[in-house]
Design a protein around this motif. Structure first.
Motif, mmCIF file in Angstrom:
data_model
loop_
_atom_site.group_PDB
_atom_site.id
_atom_site.type_symbol
_atom_site.label_atom_id
_atom_site.label_comp_id
_atom_site.label_asym_id
_atom_site.label_seq_id
_atom_site.Cartn_x
_atom_site.Cartn_y
_atom_site.Cartn_z
ATOM 1 N N LEU A 107 0.857 -1.183 0.000
ATOM 2 C CA LEU A 107 0.000 0.000 0.000
ATOM 3 C C LEU A 107 0.889 1.227 0.000
ATOM 4 O O LEU A 107 1.837 1.318 0.788
ATOM 5 N N ILE A 108 0.553 2.181 -0.863
ATOM 6 C CA ILE A 108 1.231 3.464 -0.832
ATOM 7 C C ILE A 108 0.196 4.565 -0.675
ATOM 8 O O ILE A 108 -0.599 4.805 -1.566
ATOM 9 N N PRO A 109 0.166 5.197 0.502
ATOM 10 C CA PRO A 109 -0.687 6.373 0.668
ATOM 11 C C PRO A 109 -0.076 7.495 -0.175
ATOM 12 O O PRO A 109 1.108 7.800 -0.049
ATOM 13 N N PHE A 110 -0.879 8.099 -1.047
ATOM 14 C CA PHE A 110 -0.346 9.086 -1.987
ATOM 15 C C PHE A 110 -1.120 10.388 -1.861
ATOM 16 O O PHE A 110 -2.332 10.416 -2.025
ATOM 17 N N ASP A 111 -0.376 11.475 -1.558
ATOM 18 C CA ASP A 111 -1.017 12.783 -1.439
ATOM 19 C C ASP A 111 -0.518 13.777 -2.476
ATOM 20 O O ASP A 111 -0.876 14.950 -2.445
ATOM 21 N N GLY A 112 0.319 13.310 -3.394
ATOM 22 C CA GLY A 112 0.825 14.183 -4.441
ATOM 23 C C GLY A 112 2.047 14.991 -4.052
ATOM 24 O O GLY A 112 2.595 15.716 -4.874
ATOM 25 N N SER A 113 2.499 14.879 -2.812
ATOM 26 C CA SER A 113 3.651 15.644 -2.350
ATOM 27 C C SER A 113 4.941 15.096 -2.968
ATOM 28 O O SER A 113 4.970 13.989 -3.514
ATOM 29 N N ALA A 114 5.999 15.865 -2.847
ATOM 30 C CA ALA A 114 7.294 15.431 -3.373
ATOM 31 C C ALA A 114 7.752 14.133 -2.715
ATOM 32 O O ALA A 114 8.276 13.238 -3.389
ATOM 33 N N VAL A 139 0.684 -3.029 -6.248
ATOM 34 C CA VAL A 139 0.640 -1.779 -5.500
ATOM 35 C C VAL A 139 -0.796 -1.283 -5.403
ATOM 36 O O VAL A 139 -1.504 -1.223 -6.416
ATOM 37 N N HIS A 140 -1.202 -0.927 -4.204
ATOM 38 C CA HIS A 140 -2.479 -0.260 -3.969
ATOM 39 C C HIS A 140 -2.163 1.187 -3.605
ATOM 40 O O HIS A 140 -1.452 1.440 -2.632
ATOM 41 N N VAL A 141 -2.674 2.117 -4.383
ATOM 42 C CA VAL A 141 -2.465 3.544 -4.147
ATOM 43 C C VAL A 141 -3.716 4.085 -3.471
ATOM 44 O O VAL A 141 -4.828 3.882 -3.961
ATOM 45 N N LEU A 142 -3.535 4.784 -2.361
ATOM 46 C CA LEU A 142 -4.675 5.312 -1.600
ATOM 47 C C LEU A 142 -4.504 6.804 -1.363
ATOM 48 O O LEU A 142 -3.457 7.245 -0.903
ATOM 49 N N ASN A 143 -5.538 7.561 -1.685
ATOM 50 C CA ASN A 143 -5.592 8.965 -1.290
ATOM 51 C C ASN A 143 -6.780 9.130 -0.368
ATOM 52 O O ASN A 143 -7.898 8.731 -0.705
ATOM 53 N N ASP A 177 1.044 -6.541 2.451
ATOM 54 C CA ASP A 177 2.197 -7.068 3.177
ATOM 55 C C ASP A 177 3.063 -5.962 3.756
ATOM 56 O O ASP A 177 3.882 -6.217 4.642
ATOM 57 N N ALA A 178 2.931 -4.745 3.215
ATOM 58 C CA ALA A 178 3.777 -3.638 3.651
ATOM 59 C C ALA A 178 3.136 -2.317 3.244
ATOM 60 O O ALA A 178 2.255 -2.270 2.389
ATOM 61 N N VAL A 179 3.613 -1.249 3.872
ATOM 62 C CA VAL A 179 3.219 0.116 3.529
ATOM 63 C C VAL A 179 4.498 0.875 3.185
ATOM 64 O O VAL A 179 5.481 0.777 3.919
ATOM 65 N N VAL A 180 4.475 1.590 2.078
ATOM 66 C CA VAL A 180 5.575 2.477 1.715
ATOM 67 C C VAL A 180 4.968 3.860 1.577
ATOM 68 O O VAL A 180 4.022 4.049 0.818
ATOM 69 N N MET A 181 5.511 4.815 2.337
ATOM 70 C CA MET A 181 4.926 6.148 2.297
ATOM 71 C C MET A 181 5.979 7.225 2.455
ATOM 72 O O MET A 181 7.022 6.999 3.061
ATOM 73 N N GLY A 182 5.687 8.368 1.881
ATOM 74 C CA GLY A 182 6.558 9.516 2.026
ATOM 75 C C GLY A 182 6.336 10.189 3.364
ATOM 76 O O GLY A 182 5.290 10.011 4.004
ATOM 77 N N THR A 183 7.336 10.944 3.798
ATOM 78 C CA THR A 183 7.197 11.741 5.012
ATOM 79 C C THR A 183 7.182 13.207 4.622
ATOM 80 O O THR A 183 7.828 13.606 3.660
#
Length: 142
Positions: free
Chosen positions: A5-12, A33-37, A106-112
Motif C-alpha cells: 500500500l502506498i498512501p499518496f497525497d501528491g507531495s514530493a 501496489v495499492h495507491v490510496l488517497n 504485506d507492507a506500507v511504503v509512504m513519504g514523510t
C-alpha cells in the motif's frame, strides 16, 4: 505476490515513495501496489447544512482524491507496475490501516512530510500514527 500500500497525497515525498516502489519492482516482478488517497471530512460550522450539500462535498472530495491519484497511476503505469487506486474520506491513519487489512497488504511504503521534531512532537505525524496502527512493516521515504 507481494502486495504494498502506498498512501499518496501528491507531495514530493509521496512521489519519491512511488519511485522507490518502481525501483523495487525491478527486483520483485510480482509486486502489486495499492495507491490510496484519503481526503479529510469537511469541517462544517452551523446547523443548516442540507443533505444534498453534504453529498456534494463528499463527492467533490472523492473527485479531488481521484485527480491526485492520477499522477501516481501515470508513474506506475509508465513503469508497468501492477496497481489499483483507491479513494476515501476520513481520518488518514485509520483509513490506511483499514485498507491494509481489506487488501491484505504485506507492507506500507509512504513519504514523510518532514515537519521537524518540534511540530511532530506537538501535532504527531501521519507516518507515526500509521506505524502504530498497522501490523505490517512500514517503509518511510524522505
Amino acid at each position: 505476490m507481494h502486495t504494498v500500500l502506498i498512501p499518496f497525497d501528491g507531495s514530493a515525498s509521496a512521489k519519491r515513495a512511488i519511485q522507490y516502489l518502481i525501483d523495487l519492482s525491478k527486483d520483485f516482478a510480482q509486486i502489486k501496489v495499492h495507491v490510496l488517497n484519503v481526503q479529510t471530512e469537511p469541517v462544517l460550522y452551523g446547523e443548516y447544512v442540507t443533505p444534498d450539500l453534504l453529498d456534494q462535498l463528499h463527492a467533490g472530495a472523492l473527485q479531488h482524491a481521484a485527480e491526485i491519484n492520477a499522477e501516481a497511476t501515470a508513474l506506475l503505469g509508465a513503469a508497468n507496475v501492477s496497481h489499483e487506486t483507491h479513494v476515501a474520506t476520513g481520518m488518514v491513519a485509520p483509513e490506511i490501516a483499514r485498507v491494509v487489512k481489506e487488501y491484505a497488504c504485506d507492507a506500507v511504503v509512504m513519504g514523510t512530510r518532514g515537519m521537524g521534531s518540534l511540530k511532530n512532537l506537538v501535532l504527531g505525524s501521519v507516518a507515526t500514527q500509521v506505524v502504530h496502527e498497522v501490523a505490517v512493516p512500514v517503509t518511510l521515504v524522505k
